[in-house]
Design a protein around this motif. Structure first.
Motif: not given
Lengths: 299, 299
Positions: A8, A35, A56, A68, A70, A74-75, A77-78, A81-82, A94
């Motif tokens: 990501f 993104r 995703v 991850i 990013a 944002q961790t 949120r990501i 989402s997954l 991460d």
């Protein structure tokens, strides 16, 4: 070693990881998710990723390892989402610069699946960012700190460690709290201090005159004030507690030095300066040894 | 240009000056004076000086230009020692990092002959010291700040400036007070801050753990804490007033940032960080232009 690696955010950190893993022959395929369609297309063009996922869900299907990479904020949120697509055998990790906040965000986002998330922080970087900044040897001989959770299975932690070792990195283990305390002192505080000095000087009425005479010592001292203000704002806030503690200790140290200077206490000032030089010399000698490539690194 | 150049203390600063002046063909003979017979013998061996004076009287006989390149705290003593042998046509100058205290010491030592002393400060240096550290191009493209006195004859100031220009340096003029204010901000304070941080960390019970994770940002930030503690103690004390003022401004800046961090004021923190990065970028661009060799430098 890995059938499917998912990244990501394929910028400097994720891109360099992907390049190193592929160079070591440790992943059959690398899939990118991000993104920015432009950055993703560029990652594909540069051979950092073999494919760009269009969802995703598609990215997570059959994923062995997910990194991850990013911005820290944002961790959560990501991860959220997954989560709907998270398979049993997938390990998440991460690359964030702070760990207590990332662990809290992971617990909130993943709930009882948090055991699949092994928090990590590679101690490496460059001045530039984005896929074009990614290089295959960014992590060679560098430290990666893992801060495993009580919920993590040992073999999952070992898989993340093995991936970083394949990139040439040396694995260290700390608790999230220890990690944040250590990096508040040796990284986050120095960044704040460098930004503070340059801003202080820039706001003086005779700033132009001052900058005219700043030389190489000033340049090195303030090099880290050339870093991204948004990223370091986020890190400062994410590590608020530990950073405040270090900052308070440092302000107390400056007040003590101020008193010595006001009293013209040359002996006291020299003792501080000499202790600092001595400790720094010892440290420089030690890192020169420690930063040699690890015997177990892939080549 | 000069028949006889005399250097008190032929280490890095004086030695590099002598080498550059000779390389430019601007001195017929260079004579060294110093307290260490070993360093003097080495200077002769390295071709930095053509002769070592066996007395101050001998050194001063027929001297055109005398550079005092010894620790700042010794300037007064050296000037007092040469006064009995000071001829009418001789110009004296120095290379000290502070100027108000040097001017006061010169007035005390030289009395009504102070007009023969043109204070100066070359903005150049290296990590190492002593005659072996001296290099011919130390001053090429670098600034030399002269802080002339009301008593100085214009042609004497011009002779000192011409000598430094022959070394490839660019001449700037400030008053001693301006000089000390400027260097308190851009050099003396950063040194104090770097020493303070390393000492602070070294005194923590978990110092070993902390140093283990310090990386390249920390290394650059603290590079100046590798400088001589005795020299920087002297500079800090010599520039006490201006340095206290800068330190107070900086402590106030840190207290303001501390309040923002405690309130999680991300906007405020980002504004400081962004202003610093912007100012630093502007400065880096400007010095890259300014440090190009001056059009009037000797080659």
């Amino acid at each position: 070693m890995f059938d499917k690696l998912v990244i990501f955010g394929a910028g400097l950190i994720g891109g360099s990881f992907a390049l190193a893993i592929k160079h070591a022959g440790a992943a059959r395929s690398v899939v990118g998710v991000g993104r920015s369609p432009e950055a993703m297309a560029r990652s594909l063009e540069l051979g950092i990723v073999d494919a760009v996922a269009d969802s995703v869900a598609g990215a997570m299907r059959g994923a062995d390892l997910v990194l991850i990479a990013a911005p820290v904020a944002q961790t959560g949120r990501i991860l959220a989402s997954l989560l709907p697509f998270l398979e049993v055998g997938t390990v998440l990790t991460d690359a964030g610069s702070t760990k207590s906040d990332v662990v809290a965000a992971a617990r909130a986002a993943l709930g009882d699946k948090v055991g699949q998330f092994v928090p990590g922080h590679p101690i490496a970087g460059r001045e530039s960012n984005g896929p074009d900044a990614a290089i295959v040897d960014l992590y060679r001989g560098k430290k990666v700190v893992l801060t495993p959770l009580a919920e993590n299975a040992t073999h999952d932690v070992e898989r993340v460690a093995a991936a970083w070792r394949a990139c040439g990195a040396v694995i260290h283990m700390l608790t999230p709290r220890e990690h944040d305390k250590v990096f508040a002192a040796v990284s986050h505080l120095p960044h704040l201090l460098a930004y503070a000095l340059v801003d202080d000087i820039a706001n003086k009425p005779h700033a132009g005159l001052l900058f005219q005479y700043a030389a190489s010592g000033f340049r090195d001292f303030t090099r880290i004030a050339g870093s991204s203000p948004e990223m370091w704002r986020d890190i400062s806030l994410a590590n608020q507690g530990a950073l405040l503690e270090e900052l308070d200790g440092y302000i107390a140290q400056l007040n003590a030095l101020r008193a010595m200077l006001a009293q013209a206490d040359g002996q006291g000032i020299e003792a501080v300066y000499a202790n600092a030089r001595h400790a720094r010399e010892k440290w420089i000698n030690a890192i020169e040894l420690a930063e040699a490539p690890a015997p177990d690194s892939a080549e």
